[in-house]
Design a protein around this motif. Structure first.
Motif, short mmCIF file in Angstrom:
data_model
loop_
_atom_site.label_atom_id
_atom_site.label_comp_id
_atom_site.label_asym_id
_atom_site.label_seq_id
_atom_site.Cartn_x
_atom_site.Cartn_y
_atom_site.Cartn_z
N ALA A 35 57.91 28.34 72.70
CA ALA A 35 56.55 29.28 73.04
C ALA A 35 55.61 28.03 73.68
O ALA A 35 55.52 27.09 73.00
N LEU A 36 54.77 28.52 74.32
CA LEU A 36 53.79 27.65 74.87
C LEU A 36 52.41 27.80 74.04
O LEU A 36 52.07 28.88 73.64
N ALA A 37 51.69 26.53 73.49
CA ALA A 37 50.56 26.91 72.75
C ALA A 37 49.49 26.15 73.31
O ALA A 37 49.83 24.98 73.96
N ASP A 40 44.82 24.06 70.01
CA ASP A 40 44.65 24.74 68.92
C ASP A 40 45.91 25.21 68.11
O ASP A 40 45.28 25.50 67.06
N GLY A 41 47.04 25.31 68.91
CA GLY A 41 48.03 26.01 68.33
C GLY A 41 48.07 27.51 68.80
O GLY A 41 48.99 28.26 68.02
N SER A 42 47.11 28.02 69.50
CA SER A 42 47.06 29.24 69.86
C SER A 42 48.07 29.68 71.10
O SER A 42 48.22 28.81 71.91
N LEU A 43 48.98 30.75 70.92
CA LEU A 43 49.87 31.00 71.82
C LEU A 43 49.23 31.19 73.19
O LEU A 43 48.31 31.98 73.15
N ILE A 44 49.87 30.76 74.15
CA ILE A 44 49.44 31.05 75.69
C ILE A 44 50.05 32.44 76.07
O ILE A 44 51.22 32.50 76.00
N THR A 45 49.10 33.33 76.62
CA THR A 45 49.75 34.76 76.74
C THR A 45 49.54 35.04 78.37
O THR A 45 48.65 34.41 79.05
N MET A 50 51.36 39.09 76.15
CA MET A 50 52.66 38.79 75.69
C MET A 50 52.57 36.98 75.76
O MET A 50 52.41 36.51 76.78
N GLY A 51 53.48 36.41 74.98
CA GLY A 51 53.51 35.11 74.92
C GLY A 51 54.40 34.32 76.17
O GLY A 51 55.23 35.20 76.30
N LEU A 52 54.09 33.31 76.50
CA LEU A 52 54.79 32.51 77.47
C LEU A 52 55.71 31.56 76.89
O LEU A 52 55.26 30.93 75.72
#
Length: 81
Positions: A35-37, A40-45, A50-52
């Motif tokens: 997963a891409l973040a 800050d560790g937040s998921l990129i959507t 929806m997460g990338l």
């Protein structure tokens, strides 16, 4: 060290277990994805929230539905190893 597999689910049969009896433990192995973040560790959507992620064995980016991400010129967006 990163895990080589992703355990999607696990089961125990029979359940409940009887002491001294044979049991079967089964697991379902799933695709491991990256997963891409952000920093800050937040998921990129995507725009749907929806997460990338990067599909296993590929260096192109995809959204949660498995649709490959493309730029304005309709070229797939690739990651670097």
């Amino acid at each position: 060290m990163a895990a080589d597999i992703f355990i999607k689910s696990a089961g125990l049969s029979p359940n409940p277990v009887i002491a001294g009896a044979a049991v079967t433990i089964s697991v379902e192995i799933g695709d491991r994805v990256s997963a891409l973040a952000d920093h800050d560790g937040s998921l990129i959507t995507d725009t749907d929230g929806m997460g990338l992620w990067i599909p296993e064995g590929a260096l192109v980016l995809a959204d949660h539905d498995g649709v490959f991400l493309v730029d304005e010129g309709k070229n797939m967006i690739e990651s670097e190893e």
